[in-house]
Every structure is written in structure tokens, then in C-alpha cells.
Scaffold this active site. Structure first.
Site, PDB file in Angstrom:
ATOM      1  N   PRO A 244       2.709   8.768   5.882  1.00 46.40           N
ATOM      2  CA  PRO A 244       2.999   9.506   7.162  1.00 46.40           C
ATOM      3  C   PRO A 244       3.466   8.564   8.128  1.00 46.40           C
ATOM      4  O   PRO A 244       2.967   7.233   8.366  1.00 46.40           O
ATOM      5  CB  PRO A 244       1.857  10.029   7.779  1.00 46.40           C
TER       6      PRO A 244
ATOM      7  N   HIS B  99       0.419   3.133   3.294  1.00 40.56           N
ATOM      8  CA  HIS B  99      -0.132   4.366   3.633  1.00 40.56           C
ATOM      9  C   HIS B  99       0.208   5.089   4.931  1.00 40.56           C
ATOM     10  O   HIS B  99      -0.298   6.240   5.274  1.00 40.56           O
ATOM     11  CB  HIS B  99      -1.728   4.550   3.646  1.00 40.56           C
TER      12      HIS B  99
END
Length: 399
Positions: free
Chosen positions: A303, A327
Site C-alpha cells: 500500500p 510493505h
């Protein structure tokens, strides 16, 4: 990729000096094999850098796994496209905020859903089989299943490059995972002190394989990882229901209830965890602290910050990175510095076209406080391939 030391490889083109020094210190621990892999989103963390992959022989550093054990993301692609959605998105955001308790310490008032109780029964049984009581760490652990938390945790409705609608969220093991982590970090510190171990930093205290303390940590950490996984599943079930009810109100909608929302793809992955893996000829404990598994063909989620793109990716299995990938975007500004630097008006400008709760509480989450996610993804080009690019249309966060 840059070789910072023989024991530290970095994929981060943006790397401040403090983060670099912290990673060098972690990589100096005697049981690292073959090297620490620093991800493109690396930034300062507790003891070990967030955005690092740490392979160890015969030992684990609890702080290198992190205090939000099992934190990660889940994404579900529906069969719907953007044109099939109602224009007014505020009712959906408010419905999600009612269904999922938000913010630090938040909990459900009662357990009222069958799927919640089913997951709690599973976790209770697993804890009993593991021989420990989660209530020792957090009395309300059962009531926190299906809750989001605060900080960079989020729930989003997004649209991909083909205008297909995805539901996407980020959270972990809540209070019980945090307390389990803090307990074992303290145990590791006391153990190293008792043995006279000279640590370069107290948060690099470790547990040695073959000891009762090591076994207890592995057992409870794995339980917390599963709690985090089920917590995301639980929230997603609630989000799907609220989404279905919202879409059902659109003129001509083919959705009449939750059963009509198809989950055509679903990905649920950790980015704070430890697993035994085989790298460079040895069996190691691989701790990914702010990193995802990117073995060849494995699907993952990366994200961006609120207001920017997120990515569905497929791992390329790069050996030097220990088959790992970033991540997220990774902070460039601390929360305190972000609050002193940015304004609510700047946040509003960054969130144009996205339905979100307009509050000063989210200033420290402004996209400008994070690394450019496109730069991070460019740094990760040898680690993953982008399968889908997701753009937010609804964002839900806790204060």
C-alpha cells in the site's frame, strides 16, 4: 541494490543516516546469515529498522519481528466496476466506521456475529493447545477481534486500472499481539543481561533456540500471527456486508445483499512476522519487519499512504533480497515532525476526490510524510512485478 557492508544489502534509494546506522548495527549481530536485506521503504524502528529482512541462525530478536505481530494486509476484488457504485460515498464510509471499531484500544461491545464467534472459538482452541492464556496479556483480546487500530492502519475502497472495485485493509494483532511482543522483548533483555551478553543496543536482545524462553515466544508469536490474519478476515467480512448494503441502494443494482458480492480474488499477507526458511544453504529464522514474502509467483500487497496508489504484486523470487519486498511507502517524517510541518488544508488537497473523515487527527498520515510510493516501487522492480494498481475512492482510519 547497494552493498553497505558485507552483512547489509540495501534496495533503498532514499535512506537517512539514522536508519542506515540502525541497520548496520542490526547486521553486526553474530548470528546473521547471510545478510540483512534493507527494503526500499526502510525507516527507523524499535531496535531494528522497519523495512528490513533479518535472517538468523539459532536465535530470534523479538524486537526485530516488531510489536504488532502479524501486521499485514488483505485485499478482495469484487465483480463490480466503478460505474455500478452509488455516487455518494459518505454513507459507505460512515457505515464501515459503525461496523468496525476504530482507533487505539477500541473494542467491540459484545460478540454478536456468528463468524466472529467462530474465529474466536478457533483462537481459543489454539491457545489451549499451545498451553497459554491470551487473557494474561490482554483481557479484552476477544472483543478486539474485528477492530482496526490507529496510525497507518486503514480500510479502503479502491478501483484498479480496469475500474474494478477492490476492498483493501491493513491491520494486525491489536493489543494482545503488542503485549505478547513486549513481554518477550523484556524476557530477551533480562536473559541477555543475566548471561552478560554485550549488545550494541538493548532492543537487539535475543532468545536462543533450544531454550524454554525461545519456544514460548515462537508458540505465542505464531498464535498472534494467526490472530492478526483472522482479525483482517473478520473486518473484511464486515466491510463486505456494509459495501453490499450500500451498493444495493444504487438504481438498477444487481446486488441485493452480501451474498451477491463475489470475491473474485483475495490476498491476505503478513509483513511483521518470522518463519523458518532456507537461504544461502542454511535453515534460518527469517524475520520480516515491514516486508512481505516475494518468493517467485507469490501474490502480495504494497500500500501507499492515504491519498496515493497501492499495488497488488507478484513476487520475483530474488535471492539476494531473501525473496522479500517492501510493505508500503515508509515514513520520511516522524509523526511529531509531520504535525509541525503540514496542515489540515494540505491534507485536504492531497485527498481531493477521496471520501475520508476530515480531521486534524490525520495530519501525521498525510502522503507527504511518507516516501514517494512510486519511487519505492521503482526500487523494488527486481523484487516484484506489479499486477494491479489500486486508486482509493474511500478511506477509513482511526484517530
Amino acid at each position: 541494490m547497494e552493498t553497505i557492508t558485507p552483512k547489509l544489502l540495501s534496495w533503498a534509494s532514499i535512506l537517512d543516516q539514522g536508519t542506515r546506522e540502525q541497520a548496520v548495527t542490526t547486521a553486526s549481530m553474530p548470528f546473521i546469515h547471510p545478510h540483512v536485506a534493507l527494503m526500499p521503504d526502510a525507516h527507523l524502528g524499535l531496535g531494528a529498522t522497519v523495512g528490513s529482512v533479518i535472517p538468523t541462525l539459532g536465535a530470534i530478536i523479538p524486537a526485530a519481528v516488531g510489536v504488532d505481530i502479524g501486521c499485514g494486509m488483505i485485499a478482495v476484488r469484487t465483480q463490480l466496476v466503478a460505474d455500478e457504485l452509488p455516487r455518494d460515498r459518505r454513507p459507505l464510509r460512515e457505515a464501515i466506521e459503525r461496523a468496525v471499531p476504530l482507533s487505539a484500544g477500541a473494542a467491540n461491545r459484545t460478540v454478536s456475529r456468528e463468524h466472529t464467534q467462530r474465529r474466536l472459538d478457533e483462537l481459543t482452541r489454539e491457545a489451549q493447545e499451545a498451553g497459554f492464556d491470551p487473557g494474561r496479556y490482554a483481557k479484552r483480546w476477544e472483543l478486539q477481534l474485528g477492530t482496526l487500530g490507529s496510525g497507518n492502519h486503514f480500510i479502503e475502497v479502491t478501483v484498479d486500472e480496469a475500474q474494478r472495485v477492490w476492498l483493501f485493509l491493513h491491520s494486525g494483532s491489536r493489543g494482545v499481539g503488542n503485549k505478547i511482543a513486549q513481554h518477550h522483548i523484556a524476557v530477551a533483555r533480562r536473559g541477555c543481561e543475566a548471561r552478560g551478553v554485550d549488545l550494541p543496543h538493548r532492543d537487539l536482545a535475543y532468545l536462543s533456540e533450544g531454550t524454554d524462553e525461545f519456544d514460548a515466544y515462537i508458540t505465542q508469536m505464531r498464535w498472534a500471527q494467526h490472530y492478526a490474519l483472522l482479525n483482517r478476515e473478520e473486518m473484511m467480512d464486515r466491510v463486505v456486508r456494509q459495501f453490499a448494503e450500500w451498493v444495493a441502494g444504487a438504481p438498477g443494482s444487481t446486488v441485493t445483499g452480501v451474498a451477491d458480492v463475489q470475491r473474485t480474488e483475495e490476498i491476505n499477507c503478513h509483513h511483521n512476522y518470522t518463519e523458518p526458511e532456507h537461504h544461502y544453504g542454511r535453515d534460518v529464522w527469517l524475520s520480516r519487519k515491514g516486508a512481505i514474502n516475494a518468493e517467485h509467483g507469490r501474490m502480495g500487497l504494497i500500500p501507499g499512504s492515504m491519498g496515493t496508489a497501492s499495488y497488488v504484486v507478484r513476487g520475483l523470487g530474488d535471492a539476494a533480497s531473501l525473496r522479500s519486498a517492501p510493505h508500503g511507502a515508509g515514513r520520511e517524517y516522524s509523526r511529531t515532525r509531520a504535525r509541525k510541518t503540514f496542515t489540515r488544508e494540505q491534507l485536504r488537497e492531497a485527498m481531493v476526490g477521496i471520501e475520508y473523515r476530515d480531521t486534524d487527527a490525520f495530519i501525521d498520515e498525510i502522503p507527504a510524510a511518507y516516501k514517494d510510493i512510486d519511487r519505492v516501487m521503482a526500487d523494488a522492480a527486481d523484487l516484484v512485478e506489479v499486477v494491479h494498481t489500486l486508486r482509493q475512492i474511500v478511506n477509513v482510519k482511526g484517530d
